[in-house]
Design an enzyme around this catalytic site. Structure first.
Site, PDB file in Angstrom:
ATOM      1  CE1 TYR A   1      81.958  44.616  30.046  1.00 30.44           C
ATOM      2  CE2 TYR A   1      80.646  45.904  28.520  1.00 30.44           C
ATOM      3  CZ  TYR A   1      80.816  45.346  29.770  1.00 30.44           C
ATOM      4  OH  TYR A   1      79.873  45.535  30.735  1.00 30.44           O
TER       5      TYR A   1
ATOM      6  CG  LEU B   1      82.608  50.089  35.332  1.00 32.33           C
ATOM      7  CD1 LEU B   1      83.925  49.366  35.098  1.00 32.33           C
ATOM      8  CD2 LEU B   1      81.678  49.858  34.150  1.00 32.33           C
TER       9      LEU B   1
ATOM     10  CE  LYS C   1      82.055  48.762  30.029  1.00 31.45           C
ATOM     11  NZ  LYS C   1      80.829  48.579  30.781  1.00 31.45           N
TER      12      LYS C   1
ATOM     13  CD  GLU D   1      78.726  48.654  39.643  1.00 33.69           C
ATOM     14  OE1 GLU D   1      78.851  49.635  38.893  1.00 33.69           O
ATOM     15  OE2 GLU D   1      79.558  47.721  39.706  1.00 33.69           O
TER      16      GLU D   1
ATOM     17  NE  ARG E   1      84.830  52.170  31.609  1.00 37.51           N
ATOM     18  CZ  ARG E   1      83.514  52.361  31.647  1.00 37.51           C
ATOM     19  NH1 ARG E   1      82.937  52.786  32.762  1.00 37.51           N
ATOM     20  NH2 ARG E   1      82.763  52.140  30.595  1.00 37.51           N
TER      21      ARG E   1
ATOM     22  NE  ARG F   1      88.840  25.482  29.517  1.00 36.32           N
ATOM     23  CZ  ARG F   1      88.993  25.151  30.792  1.00 36.32           C
ATOM     24  NH1 ARG F   1      89.901  24.274  31.153  1.00 36.32           N
ATOM     25  NH2 ARG F   1      88.213  25.717  31.720  1.00 36.32           N
TER      26      ARG F   1
ATOM     27  CG  HIS G   1      92.591  27.519  34.889  1.00 39.38           C
ATOM     28  ND1 HIS G   1      92.352  26.323  34.254  1.00 39.38           N
ATOM     29  CD2 HIS G   1      91.455  27.815  35.561  1.00 39.38           C
ATOM     30  CE1 HIS G   1      91.123  25.904  34.526  1.00 39.38           C
ATOM     31  NE2 HIS G   1      90.552  26.802  35.320  1.00 39.38           N
TER      32      HIS G   1
HETATM   33  N1  PLP Z   1      78.250  49.652  36.345  1.00 36.58           N
HETATM   34  C1  PLP Z   1      78.249  48.514  35.611  1.00 36.58           C
HETATM   35  C2  PLP Z   1      78.355  47.201  36.312  1.00 36.58           C
HETATM   36  C3  PLP Z   1      78.151  48.570  34.209  1.00 36.58           C
HETATM   37  O1  PLP Z   1      78.168  47.429  33.496  1.00 36.58           O
HETATM   38  C4  PLP Z   1      78.030  49.837  33.581  1.00 36.58           C
HETATM   39  C5  PLP Z   1      77.927  49.930  32.133  1.00 36.58           C
HETATM   40  O2  PLP Z   1      77.965  48.972  31.418  1.00 36.58           O
HETATM   41  C6  PLP Z   1      78.024  50.984  34.379  1.00 36.58           C
HETATM   42  C7  PLP Z   1      78.157  50.866  35.761  1.00 36.58           C
HETATM   43  C8  PLP Z   1      77.926  52.345  33.758  1.00 36.58           C
HETATM   44  O3  PLP Z   1      79.104  52.665  33.076  1.00 36.58           O
HETATM   45  P1  PLP Z   1      79.097  53.697  31.851  1.00 36.58           P
HETATM   46  O4  PLP Z   1      78.478  54.953  32.370  1.00 36.58           O
HETATM   47  O5  PLP Z   1      80.517  53.836  31.504  1.00 36.58           O
HETATM   48  O6  PLP Z   1      78.248  53.062  30.784  1.00 36.58           O
END
Ligand code: PLP
Length: 302
Positions: free
Chosen positions: A33, A206, A148, A181, A52, A100, A102
Site C-alpha cells: 500500500y 520503511l 510497505k 522506527e 516505492r 486459498r 499459501h
Molecule cells: N515507517 C512505517 C512503519 C510506516 O508505516 C510509515 C508510514 O506509514 C513510515 C515509516 C513513514 O513513511 P512516509 O513518510 O512515507 O509516510
C-alpha cells in the site's frame, strides 16, 4: 455526492466498496500500500510514493496492475470526485483473488487495486505546538520492513499500546536496544551538538518518503545529519526528538516513556524542519524527493 472509492476499475460508493473473500490481501495480507498526503488539492511527493510502490511490488513479485500513467489518472480522478483539499489518498494493491493456497498463484491472477480518500484537518490538535509522547516497545516485526506491506499486525499492537499509555506513537526497539522506527513513522533525534540523526534505510525500517524529503531539506539548509542507529538511552538524553510520516509531517516528541526530552518543549531545529517541510507541501519551496530515489544514501552535510 457521497464519498467514492475505486475498486478494480470502478468508482463505487465508499460505504459499499468491497473485494472478494478470497482476495489474497484479505487471506494472507499478500499486498502492498501507499498513503499520499494531499495539501491544497495537491498530492505531495506523488512520484516518490509511486517509486516505492513499484519497488514493494517488485520485491514481492506482484505485477504492476496498470501503467504508472493510468494509476496517476485514477488517483487524480478519485481526489477530484471526492473534492479532497487536505487529506490523504490510500492505495492498496494485492496479488489478487485465488483459491486459498499459501504459494503464489500463477501469473493469470490479476492484482486487485483499491483506492480511498479521506479529508483531514492537519491543523487540528496541538501536536505541533506542544509535542507528543512516544513509548518504546520491542520490535517484533519481520526482517523486510523496507517493503510497505499491508501485513501490519505488530504495528497495530504497538500503536494500541501507545494509545493505552496516553502516547501518540510507539518507537520500536531492536534486540541491540537501538530504535528502528515508529509503528507508522520514522524516528529522529537531534544530538547535543545539533546533528540530526535517523536510522539508515535498510531492511529494518520503511524508507519514509517524508524521511527522504526531510533529509533533502537538511542538505539544502546546511543542517548536519547522520544516518545511523541510535539507542533508546541516547534518544532520552537527546536535545530534540521528532517522528515523521506523510500525514504527521515532523511531529515534535517531548516525552519518551517517562523521560522528558530537554525542557519538554518542541525543539527549535524540529520547528525549522517542520516549517520548511510545510512550505514544501504548500508549494512554497522546491525541495523534496522529486529527484531522489528511496534507498539512495544521503550524504552527511557539513
Ligand atoms: N515507517 C512505517 C512503519 C510506516 O508505516 C510509515 C508510514 O506509514 C513510515 C515509516 C513513514 O513513511 P512516509 O513518510 O512515507 O509516510
Amino acid at each position: 455526492m457521497a464519498r467514492q472509492a475505486y475498486v478494480n476499475g470502478r468508482y463505487v460508493p465508499h460505504g459499499s466498496a468491497a473485494v472478494h473473500v478470497e482476495d489474497r490481501g484479505y487471506q494472507f495480507a499478500d499486498g502492498v500500500y501507499e498513503v499520499v498526503t494531499i495539501v491544497g488539492g495537491r498530492m505531495i511527493d506523488e512520484e516518490p510514493h509511486l517509486d516505492r510502490l513499484e519497488r514493494s511490488l517488485r520485491e514481492l513479485e506482484i505485477a504492476m496492475p496498470m501503467s504508472r500513467a493510468v494509476l496517476r489518472m485514477v488517483m487524480r480522478e478519485l481526489v477530484r470526485r471526492n473534492r479532497v483539499q487536505d487529506g490523504l489518498l490510500y492505495m492498496q494493491i494485492t496479488r489478487g483473488v485465488a483459491p486459498r493456497d499459501h504459494k503464489y498463484p500463477g501469473a493469470s491472477v490479476t492484482p486487485s487495486v483499491v483506492m480511498t480518500t479521506r479529508q483531514i484537518d492537519f491543523t487540528a490538535g496541538a501536536k505541533f505546538e506542544e509535542g507528543v509522547k512516544v513509548i518504546t516497545i520491542p520490535d517484533i516485526r519481520w526482517q523486510r520492513c523496507d517493503i510497505k506491506t499491508v501485513s501490519l499486525l505488530p504495528n497495530c499492537i504497538g500503536k494500541t499500546a501507545a494509545a493505552r499509555a496516553g502516547a501518540y506513537e510507539a518507537w520500536q526497539v531492536d534486540a541491540d536496544g537501538m530504535v528502528t522506527e515508529g509503528t507508522s513513522s520514522n524516528a529522529w533525534i537531534v544530538t547535543k551538538d545539533g546533528t540530526l540523526v535517523t536510522r539508515p534505510a535498510e531492511h529494518a525500517i520503511l524508507n519514509g518518503i517524508t524521511r527522504l524529503s526531510i533529509l533533502r531539506i537538511a542538505e539544502e539548509e546546511g543542517i548536519a545529519f547522520e544516518e545511523r542507529p541510535f539507542s533508546v538511552e541516547e534518544a532520552k538524553s537527546a536535545r530534540e526528538a521528532f517522528t515523521s510520516s506523510a500525514t504527521s509531517f515532523a511531529t515534535p516528541v517531548v516525552t519518551i516513556d517517562d523521560r522528558t526530552i530537554a525542557n519538554g518543549k518542541p525543539g527549535s531545529l524540529t520547528q525549522r524542519i517542520l516549517d520548511c517541510y510545510l512550505d514544501y507541501c504548500r508549494g512554497l519551496r522546491q525541495s523534496g524527493t522529486a529527484k531522489g530515489q528511496p534507498g539512495k544514501k544521503a550524504r552527511r552535510a557539513s
